[in-house]
Scaffold this active site. Structure first.
Site, PDB file in Angstrom:
ATOM      1  N   ASP A 223       0.824  -1.219   0.000  1.00  0.00           N
ATOM      2  CA  ASP A 223       0.000   0.000   0.000  1.00  0.00           C
ATOM      3  C   ASP A 223       0.856   1.265   0.000  1.00  0.00           C
ATOM      4  O   ASP A 223       0.368   2.340   0.364  1.00  0.00           O
ATOM      5  CB  ASP A 223      -0.901   0.073   1.253  1.00  0.00           C
TER       6      ASP A 223
ATOM      7  N   CYS B 146     -22.352  -9.879   0.948  1.00  0.00           N
ATOM      8  CA  CYS B 146     -21.651  -8.637   1.330  1.00  0.00           C
ATOM      9  C   CYS B 146     -22.418  -7.417   0.831  1.00  0.00           C
ATOM     10  O   CYS B 146     -22.540  -6.416   1.540  1.00  0.00           O
ATOM     11  CB  CYS B 146     -20.207  -8.643   0.830  1.00  0.00           C
TER      12      CYS B 146
HETATM   13  S1  SF4 Z   1     -18.613 -14.821  -1.675  1.00  0.00           S
HETATM   14 FE1  SF4 Z   1     -18.421 -12.953  -2.896  1.00  0.00          FE
HETATM   15  S2  SF4 Z   1     -20.474 -12.092  -2.891  1.00  0.00           S
HETATM   16 FE2  SF4 Z   1     -20.425 -13.563  -1.229  1.00  0.00          FE
HETATM   17  S3  SF4 Z   1     -19.911 -12.354   0.573  1.00  0.00           S
HETATM   18 FE3  SF4 Z   1     -17.985 -13.169  -0.269  1.00  0.00          FE
HETATM   19  S4  SF4 Z   1     -17.220 -11.564  -1.611  1.00  0.00           S
HETATM   20 FE4  SF4 Z   1     -19.371 -11.118  -1.208  1.00  0.00          FE
END
Ligand code: SF4
Ligand code: SF4
Length: 361
Positions: free
Chosen positions: A140, A201
């Protein structure tokens, strides 16, 4: 002494594992194909106040890493695990005068540790092979497209929340890179998307800032607002910040890949001694006020800055709505009467404004 790239690569991989990196892969320098997405992200202002990401150097380097290191012939992508927030959930609830920290910030500052580990890695392998190799490392610290590079190097895929996700360790990994002027055989890129139909998410994000193209609108992301953002946090976000005082783990917590991932604290310094993600604001306040930079000298929390971190603490305490928390707000402003802190305190301690919070759209 060998200059055989295959042997050099084998040694790099073995030594990286010895040093505690959990995943390592190699890619050849190439134009990365996310240019239009990145450009659109910048042009639509989704980078919020992170204007350094829109500089000419950043734009060039995000697309073609050798813009930063013209001799680059290979790029090593490394992943090192950080604490999985699922293990740090607080069963007993958070005290009204404590706040929640992002799990990545619970150990020693990863910049410090991973820079050291990468230097150890390169010096060890160069000593053993006798190769004269020029290299440049980043964690980073340079505008590298670290997630796209990690995909190219086969470490994982970019999940819907924009983070690199891996089959073994989910998204609880720090990424770092080493560019070197030695051409090493590249690894197979990860071409599959293991998110599938999952949308957890996106659904769980408290501010709905995850965009369909797997980028985030930083203007609305609680991690950005509590860490990078300078100035007032718009009142629409106050309630949703809840107990958080640095970062946000929500999209990490809900991801199935993090619920079943291995937890291997191989670089101990990146993990805290105790199994808690809470900071007791009340106990820490004297040190935070008197010696912020010394107190967080080896912590990523330093990034928020003293005023920013105390701003976050004030919002959390206002959200607690208890007499103890209110008292602590008074204490913050009387011990640290910085003009911005006085301004935030005035807004947050105003009962009318608390009762008439703007709704998050
Ligand atoms: S698998 Fe993919 S869509 Fe599901 S919570 Fe994890 S990052 Fe998000
Ligand atoms: S860090 Fe929090 S606010 Fe930011 S995208 Fe993830 S869940 Fe949303």
């Amino acid at each position: 002494m060998s200059s055989n790239p295959e042997i050099f690569k084998k040694l790099i991989k073995a030594e990286a594992k010895n040093l505690g990196f959990c995943l390592i892969g190699i890619s050849a320098p190439q134009e990365l194909n996310h240019y239009s997405k990145y450009q659109n992200w910048i042009q639509t202002g989704k980078n919020a106040g992170m204007t350094y990401l829109a500089s000419k150097t950043a734009l060039e380097a995000k697309i073609f890493p050798p813009a930063l290191f013209p001799d680059c012939k290979s790029i090593i992508s490394l992943a090192a695990q950080f604490p999985n927030p699922n293990q740090y959930q607080n069963a007993t609830g958070t005290q009204p005068t404590s706040g929640i920290l992002a799990s990545y910030a619970l150990g020693t500052d990863y910049h410090e540790i991973l820079m050291q580990q990468m230097t150890l890695l390169m010096t060890s392998v160069i000593d053993r092979t006798g190769n004269e190799v020029k290299w440049m490392s980043a964690v980073d610290t340079l505008p590298m497209a670290e997630r796209e590079l990690a995909v190219q190097a086969g470490l994982g895929w970019i999940g819907k929340n924009g983070m690199l996700n891996t089959l073994e360790y989910g998204s609880t990994v720090f990424l770092s890179e080493i560019m070197l002027d030695l051409a090493l055989p590249p690894d197979e890129p990860q071409s599959k998307d293991f998110c599938g139909e999952c949308n957890l998410c996106v659904d769980a994000c408290p501010t709905h800032c995850i965009l369909p193209d797997r980028t985030l609108d930083a203007n609305r992301c609680l991690s950005y607002l509590t860490i990078e953002h300078r100035g007032e946090i718009p009142s629409a976000f106050h309630e949703v910040l809840g107990e958080r005082i640095f970062g946000c783990d929500t999209c990490i917590v809900v991801c199935p890949w993090n619920q079943k991932s291995k937890s291997e604290p191989r670089i101990q310094a990146l993990f805290p001694e105790s199994l808690t993600n809470q900071l007791d604001i009340k106990t820490s306040l004297p040190e935070i006020i008197e010696h912020f930079h010394r107190y967080f000298q080896h912590s990523a929390i330093r990034r928020a800055g003293k005023v920013g971190f105390l701003r976050n603490c004030l919002i959390r305490l206002a959200n607690a709505q208890t007499a103890n928390a209110d008292q602590l707000m008074d204490e913050i402003v009387s011990r640290f009467p910085h003009p911005d802190i006085i301004k935030y305190y005035a807004v947050l301690s105003n009962k009318d404004s608390r009762d008439n919070k703007k709704e998050l759209e």
